[in-house]
Design a protein around this motif. Structure first.
Motif, PDB file in Angstrom:
ATOM      1  N   ILE A   4      10.312 -15.160  27.930  1.00  0.00           N
ATOM      2  CA  ILE A   4       9.672 -14.180  28.678  1.00  0.00           C
ATOM      3  C   ILE A   4       8.394 -13.863  27.827  1.00  0.00           C
ATOM      4  O   ILE A   4       7.552 -13.925  28.732  1.00  0.00           O
ATOM      5  CB  ILE A   4      10.436 -12.799  28.411  1.00  0.00           C
ATOM      6  N   GLU A   5       8.035 -14.330  26.697  1.00  0.00           N
ATOM      7  CA  GLU A   5       6.711 -14.573  26.016  1.00  0.00           C
ATOM      8  C   GLU A   5       5.885 -15.561  26.865  1.00  0.00           C
ATOM      9  O   GLU A   5       4.740 -15.351  27.413  1.00  0.00           O
ATOM     10  CB  GLU A   5       6.960 -14.792  24.572  1.00  0.00           C
ATOM     11  N   LYS A   6       6.566 -16.779  27.079  1.00  0.00           N
ATOM     12  CA  LYS A   6       5.890 -17.925  27.722  1.00  0.00           C
ATOM     13  C   LYS A   6       5.691 -17.684  29.140  1.00  0.00           C
ATOM     14  O   LYS A   6       4.273 -17.861  29.549  1.00  0.00           O
ATOM     15  CB  LYS A   6       6.912 -18.952  27.696  1.00  0.00           C
ATOM     16  N   VAL A   7       6.311 -16.728  29.899  1.00  0.00           N
ATOM     17  CA  VAL A   7       6.028 -16.450  31.185  1.00  0.00           C
ATOM     18  C   VAL A   7       4.827 -15.127  31.207  1.00  0.00           C
ATOM     19  O   VAL A   7       3.932 -15.467  32.014  1.00  0.00           O
ATOM     20  CB  VAL A   7       7.161 -15.891  31.785  1.00  0.00           C
ATOM     21  N   VAL A   8       4.673 -14.403  30.384  1.00  0.00           N
ATOM     22  CA  VAL A   8       3.859 -13.654  30.059  1.00  0.00           C
ATOM     23  C   VAL A   8       2.489 -14.154  29.929  1.00  0.00           C
ATOM     24  O   VAL A   8       1.311 -13.842  30.579  1.00  0.00           O
ATOM     25  CB  VAL A   8       4.123 -12.365  29.157  1.00  0.00           C
ATOM     26  N   GLU A   9       2.639 -15.049  28.887  1.00  0.00           N
ATOM     27  CA  GLU A   9       1.233 -15.756  28.392  1.00  0.00           C
ATOM     28  C   GLU A   9       0.590 -16.318  29.797  1.00  0.00           C
ATOM     29  O   GLU A   9      -0.621 -16.473  30.200  1.00  0.00           O
ATOM     30  CB  GLU A   9       1.681 -16.782  27.355  1.00  0.00           C
ATOM     31  N   GLN A  10       1.535 -17.349  30.496  1.00  0.00           N
ATOM     32  CA  GLN A  10       1.174 -18.011  31.408  1.00  0.00           C
ATOM     33  C   GLN A  10       0.455 -17.091  32.823  1.00  0.00           C
ATOM     34  O   GLN A  10      -0.341 -17.477  33.298  1.00  0.00           O
ATOM     35  CB  GLN A  10       2.328 -18.776  32.315  1.00  0.00           C
ATOM     36  N   LEU A  11       1.324 -15.861  33.062  1.00  0.00           N
ATOM     37  CA  LEU A  11       0.774 -15.041  33.976  1.00  0.00           C
ATOM     38  C   LEU A  11      -0.783 -14.538  33.483  1.00  0.00           C
ATOM     39  O   LEU A  11      -1.848 -14.363  34.350  1.00  0.00           O
ATOM     40  CB  LEU A  11       1.823 -13.876  34.038  1.00  0.00           C
ATOM     41  N   SER A  12      -0.892 -14.299  32.249  1.00  0.00           N
ATOM     42  CA  SER A  12      -2.028 -13.750  31.626  1.00  0.00           C
ATOM     43  C   SER A  12      -3.104 -14.803  31.746  1.00  0.00           C
ATOM     44  O   SER A  12      -4.463 -14.699  32.153  1.00  0.00           O
ATOM     45  CB  SER A  12      -1.887 -13.527  30.162  1.00  0.00           C
ATOM     46  N   ASN A  13      -2.597 -15.992  31.421  1.00  0.00           N
ATOM     47  CA  ASN A  13      -4.031 -17.080  31.583  1.00  0.00           C
ATOM     48  C   ASN A  13      -4.252 -17.395  33.189  1.00  0.00           C
ATOM     49  O   ASN A  13      -5.309 -17.667  33.252  1.00  0.00           O
ATOM     50  CB  ASN A  13      -3.286 -18.347  31.019  1.00  0.00           C
TER      51      ASN A  13
END
Length: 84
Positions: A4-13
């Protein structure tokens, strides 16, 4: 949780990248397209965070109920032993 953290980070990027592209765009249609992309990315992030919070809340509430239930059973058993 790491996923989930990786997905949120990718969405932010991706959101930041789209905002930069929107800033560079000179045509109003390009800006509108980038704005729609940013809007959808933000909606996706909001949905993900809300879903995660709901799941965490359910897990937390479930664990609290179990602990309370176990404590009540122990008290009840102690009371029964005193009566006999």
């Amino acid at each position: 949780m790491e996923y989930i953290e990786k997905v949120v980070e990718q969405l932010s990027n991706e959101t930041l990248h789209s905002l930069k592209e929107m800033r560079k765009a000179k045509d109003s249609n390009e800006r509108k397209t980038q704005a729609e992309i940013v809007h959808l990315l933000c909606q996706s992030m909001s949905s993900l965070i809300s879903s995660t919070a709901a799941m965490m809340s359910e897990v937390h509430d479930f664990n609290d109920e179990d602990e309370d239930f176990e404590d009540e059973d122990e008290d009840f058993e102690d009371e029964d032993e005193d009566k006999f």
